[in-house]
Design a protein around this motif. Structure first.
Motif, PDB file in Angstrom:
ATOM      1  N   SER A 128       0.821  -1.211   0.000  1.00 13.38           N
ATOM      2  CA  SER A 128       0.000   0.000   0.000  1.00 13.38           C
ATOM      3  C   SER A 128       0.857   1.264   0.000  1.00 13.38           C
ATOM      4  N   PHE A 129       2.162   1.095   0.154  1.00  8.77           N
ATOM      5  CA  PHE A 129       3.102   2.213   0.169  1.00  8.77           C
ATOM      6  C   PHE A 129       4.132   2.026  -0.951  1.00  8.77           C
ATOM      7  N   PRO A 130       3.723   2.163  -2.217  1.00  7.57           N
ATOM      8  CA  PRO A 130       4.649   1.876  -3.323  1.00  7.57           C
ATOM      9  C   PRO A 130       5.847   2.828  -3.364  1.00  7.57           C
ATOM     10  N   GLY A 131       5.714   4.016  -2.838  1.00  9.24           N
ATOM     11  CA  GLY A 131       6.816   4.964  -2.855  1.00  9.24           C
ATOM     12  C   GLY A 131       7.954   4.593  -1.918  1.00  9.24           C
ATOM     13  N   MET A 132       7.704   3.714  -0.971  1.00  9.77           N
ATOM     14  CA  MET A 132       8.748   3.322  -0.021  1.00  9.77           C
ATOM     15  C   MET A 132       9.865   2.537  -0.700  1.00  9.77           C
ATOM     16  N   ALA A 133       9.566   1.900  -1.814  1.00  6.72           N
ATOM     17  CA  ALA A 133      10.599   1.151  -2.535  1.00  6.72           C
ATOM     18  C   ALA A 133      11.700   2.098  -3.032  1.00  6.72           C
ATOM     19  N   ASN A 134      11.335   3.330  -3.311  1.00  5.13           N
ATOM     20  CA  ASN A 134      12.310   4.319  -3.784  1.00  5.13           C
ATOM     21  C   ASN A 134      13.232   4.818  -2.678  1.00  5.13           C
ATOM     22  N   THR A 135      12.909   4.516  -1.432  1.00  3.12           N
ATOM     23  CA  THR A 135      13.715   5.031  -0.318  1.00  3.12           C
ATOM     24  C   THR A 135      14.735   4.020   0.189  1.00  3.12           C
ATOM     25  N   GLU A 136      14.833   2.878  -0.449  1.00  3.94           N
ATOM     26  CA  GLU A 136      15.809   1.876  -0.017  1.00  3.94           C
ATOM     27  C   GLU A 136      17.205   2.473  -0.031  1.00  3.94           C
ATOM     28  N   GLY A 137      17.896   2.393   1.107  1.00  3.47           N
ATOM     29  CA  GLY A 137      19.244   2.915   1.216  1.00  3.47           C
ATOM     30  C   GLY A 137      19.322   4.426   1.389  1.00  3.47           C
ATOM     31  N   LYS A 138      18.165   5.089   1.472  1.00  7.86           N
ATOM     32  CA  LYS A 138      18.130   6.541   1.605  1.00  7.86           C
ATOM     33  C   LYS A 138      17.354   6.965   2.853  1.00  7.86           C
ATOM     34  N   LYS A 139      17.390   6.153   3.901  1.00  8.59           N
ATOM     35  CA  LYS A 139      16.579   6.429   5.087  1.00  8.59           C
ATOM     36  C   LYS A 139      16.952   7.757   5.732  1.00  8.59           C
ATOM     37  N   LEU A 140      18.241   8.096   5.782  1.00 13.21           N
ATOM     38  CA  LEU A 140      18.668   9.359   6.380  1.00 13.21           C
ATOM     39  C   LEU A 140      18.170  10.546   5.560  1.00 13.21           C
ATOM     40  N   LEU A 141      18.187  10.416   4.250  1.00 15.46           N
ATOM     41  CA  LEU A 141      17.674  11.471   3.382  1.00 15.46           C
ATOM     42  C   LEU A 141      16.172  11.657   3.589  1.00 15.46           C
ATOM     43  N   VAL A 142      15.459  10.555   3.744  1.00 16.83           N
ATOM     44  CA  VAL A 142      14.020  10.624   3.992  1.00 16.83           C
ATOM     45  C   VAL A 142      13.752  11.344   5.313  1.00 16.83           C
ATOM     46  N   LEU A 143      14.547  11.029   6.337  1.00 17.97           N
ATOM     47  CA  LEU A 143      14.369  11.689   7.629  1.00 17.97           C
ATOM     48  C   LEU A 143      14.620  13.190   7.539  1.00 17.97           C
ATOM     49  N   THR A 144      15.574  13.599   6.715  1.00 20.97           N
ATOM     50  CA  THR A 144      15.849  15.034   6.599  1.00 20.97           C
ATOM     51  C   THR A 144      14.668  15.789   5.995  1.00 20.97           C
ATOM     52  N   TRP A 145      13.793  15.071   5.278  1.00 21.83           N
ATOM     53  CA  TRP A 145      12.588  15.694   4.741  1.00 21.83           C
ATOM     54  C   TRP A 145      11.414  15.550   5.698  1.00 21.83           C
ATOM     55  N   PHE A 146      11.256  14.377   6.307  1.00 18.47           N
ATOM     56  CA  PHE A 146      10.081  14.115   7.132  1.00 18.47           C
ATOM     57  C   PHE A 146      10.133  14.757   8.508  1.00 18.47           C
ATOM     58  N   VAL A 147      11.299  14.867   9.105  1.00 16.59           N
ATOM     59  CA  VAL A 147      11.380  15.455  10.450  1.00 16.59           C
ATOM     60  C   VAL A 147      10.939  16.922  10.442  1.00 16.59           C
TER      61      VAL A 147
END
Length: 144
Positions: free
Chosen positions: A39-58
């Motif tokens: 149900s979260f197809p966009g999460m596949a694009n974040t593999e290996g980029k968890k820190l980058l995702v946090l810099t946007w989501f926090v």
């Protein structure tokens, strides 16, 4: 419901209410992701980029928390009709920002719609006789 809850005699703790809101939202999203990752197809694009995702989501999460806190705090000071009047400004703010960045064009019809929204909102708060500046400021902060 928040206006009923956010009363000095009931539960005037908007920070606690906001924290519970965000904790439940986060927990339910996490459970839903664990049960149905498809149900979260966009999460596949974040593999290996968890820190980058946090810099946007926090920053987005912090901004959302401030908006929720300020909105709940405004219920302690203002009537619901007045707060709804102020929330109508979000439509106008969004449209004007869209015009500023070139996504929309302001014309007579759209200006008329904006004036119609302002007129309707003004009628909604015509009975507001207890203006409280701090409530106005809290609601303004929640919208920015």
């Amino acid at each position: 419901f928040n206006k009923f809850l956010m009363h000095e005699d009931r539960f005037p703790f908007s920070m606690a209410l906001t924290s519970m809101h965000m904790l439940v939202s986060f927990s339910l999203c996490l459970v839903f992701y664990m049960l149905s990752p498809s149900s979260f197809p966009g999460m596949a694009n974040t593999e290996g980029k968890k820190l980058l995702v946090l810099t946007w989501f926090v920053p987005i999460g912090i901004t959302f928390a401030i908006a929720l806190y300020a909105s709940n705090q405004a219920y302690l000071y203002c009537a619901v009709t007045f707060l709804q009047f102020m929330k109508e400004a979000n439509i106008i703010i969004t449209f004007l920002l869209s015009c500023a960045v070139g996504l929309q064009v302001l014309n007579r019809v759209r200006a008329s719609v904006i004036l119609w929204i302002i007129a309707g909102s003004t009628m909604a708060v015509s009975g507001e006789i207890h203006f409280v500046l701090i409530g106005f400021i809290f609601q303004l902060v929640s919208q920015l």
